[in-house]
Design an enzyme around this catalytic site. Structure first.
Site, PDB file in Angstrom:
ATOM      1  N   SER A  76       0.835  -1.138   0.057  1.00  0.00           N
ATOM      2  CA  SER A  76       0.058   0.047   0.142  1.00  0.00           C
ATOM      3  C   SER A  76       0.892   1.272   0.070  1.00  0.00           C
ATOM      4  O   SER A  76       1.627   1.531  -0.880  1.00  0.00           O
ATOM      5  CB  SER A  76      -0.952  -0.133   1.165  1.00  0.00           C
ATOM      6  OG  SER A  76      -2.086   1.186   1.041  1.00  0.00           O
ATOM      7  N   HIS A  99      -2.251  -1.213  -4.636  1.00  0.00           N
ATOM      8  CA  HIS A  99      -3.853  -0.992  -4.618  1.00  0.00           C
ATOM      9  C   HIS A  99      -4.006   0.202  -4.609  1.00  0.00           C
ATOM     10  O   HIS A  99      -3.456   1.398  -4.520  1.00  0.00           O
ATOM     11  CB  HIS A  99      -4.437  -1.840  -3.563  1.00  0.00           C
ATOM     12  CG  HIS A  99      -4.378  -1.338  -2.569  1.00  0.00           C
ATOM     13  ND1 HIS A  99      -5.358  -1.653  -1.387  1.00  0.00           N
ATOM     14  CD2 HIS A  99      -3.336  -0.457  -2.013  1.00  0.00           C
ATOM     15  CE1 HIS A  99      -4.763  -1.124  -0.317  1.00  0.00           C
ATOM     16  NE2 HIS A  99      -3.914  -0.234  -0.530  1.00  0.00           N
TER      17      HIS A  99
END
Length: 345
Positions: A76, A99
């Site tokens: 992330s 993501h």
């Protein structure tokens, strides 16, 4: 001199858990004023988007050579921090995932629409960052972000995430709220969803021992406890390697703890307080020795004074003997009195 910066755990403080903040990183840098370059060690599943970008921009503002080293997990917003290095390396079996940011909101339709618009802005910021950092088109990175992609060694090297190819994989999380798209909060439903996602995903690597225990010493060397899970407790008897070979000798950790290894086996753990104890005991002994020396010197001075006094009063041997006779007589008299006080049989 090459300094070391450690970013371990979640990025930012939220949900009752204290995470790594910009202030933490700045404090580490200030403690190493002579550093001309830095190794940035990253082991993080992600966290708050705004905190991550704040740390990224601060690292870049140092204008010194940076080598980012991923170990444990890089996911992330932690992948953004990873891109701060001009040299970027991942240790073996380090998961790596990218993501799009996600979050949840409650409120009126207008509030939900406002939140969605804010979330879109953050998405655009993330996409723009990766396209610029990797020098790729939006169409190349956006599908990977949408699919929460666990990148392979070849993909990481091919896309430009790493500057040296090593084996790895990945994971992630990022949080937002309705007031600020860069800040994170999520409700209980979101928590259960995220936990189930990680449980399903991490299950793929359970048998591969991806998440074994890895710690770094004060020099940045990685001590790999290959038989311990990531949340395992390090105890005497555990085995570890350093750079692929059995750990040997002493390793001082940033918190002051010392690990002592013999042929790869941990034989002793010296806690910071224990390590300081010998020095404290030594200081106490030195102080006690000084006090004793002063006492001895004082006694010697008293003895010398008495000798001088005795020498001046009894300069003739006969007088010395006479001087002792009264004392002998007194002792004899005392003995007689004692005998007389005993009941006769």
């Amino acid at each position: 001199m090459t300094g070391n910066i450690y970013i371990s755990g979640q990025i930012g403080t939220f949900d009752g858990t204290t995470g790594v903040t910009l202030a933490d990183v700045v404090a580490q840098v200030k403690k190493q004023p002579k550093a001309t370059a830095y190794n940035v060690h990253i082991n993080s599943e992600g966290g708050l988007v705004d905190v991550g970008f704040d740390i990224y921009h601060y690292l870049k503002s140092l204008r010194k050579p940076l080598t980012t080293i991923g170990s444990g997990i890089v996911a992330s917003i932690a992948t953004v921090l990873f891109m701060a290095g001009s040299k970027r390396q991942l240790r073996e079996n380090t998961p790596f995932m990218i993501h799009l940011p996600w979050g949840g909101s409650m409120g009126t339709a207008d509030e939900l629409e406002q939140f969605a618009a804010q979330l879109r802005q953050v998405e655009q910021k993330m996409v723009g960052f990766y396209t610029k950092a990797l020098n790729v088109q939006k169409e190349a990175i956006l599908p990977l972000l949408k699919n929460e992609t666990w990148l392979t060694t070849a993909q990481l090297s091919g896309l430009g995430f790493t500057t040296s190819a090593q084996p790895f994989k990945a994971v992630a999380k990022a949080y937002l709220n309705t007031n600020n798209p860069m800040r994170g909060t999520f409700n209980e439903r979101d928590r259960h969803w995220m936990e189930s996602l990680f449980t399903r995903t991490l299950g793929r690597f359970k048998n591969a021992h991806v998440f074994n225990k890895v710690v770094q010493d004060a020099t940045g060397a990685e001590i790999d406890f290959t038989e311990l899970p990531d949340d395992g407790v390090i105890e005497v008897g555990a085995t570890a390697t350093v750079d692929g070979t059995p750990a040997e000798g002493e390793y001082l950790l940033p918190d002051g703890t010392t690990y002592i290894f013999e042929a790869g086996a941990l034989t002793e753990i010296i806690e910071p307080d224990d390590a300081a104890a010998p020095a404290e005991e030594s200081a106490a002994l030195r102080a006690e020795n000084k006090a004793l020396k002063r006492q001895i010197t004082h006694i010697k001075n008293e003895v010398l004074a008495l000798k001088k006094q005795v020498g001046s009063r009894y300069s003739v041997e006969g007088k010395k003997v006479a001087a002792r006779r009264p004392a002998q007589a007194e002792r004899t008299t005392g003995l007689k009195q004692y005998l007389q006080s005993k009941p006769r049989k």
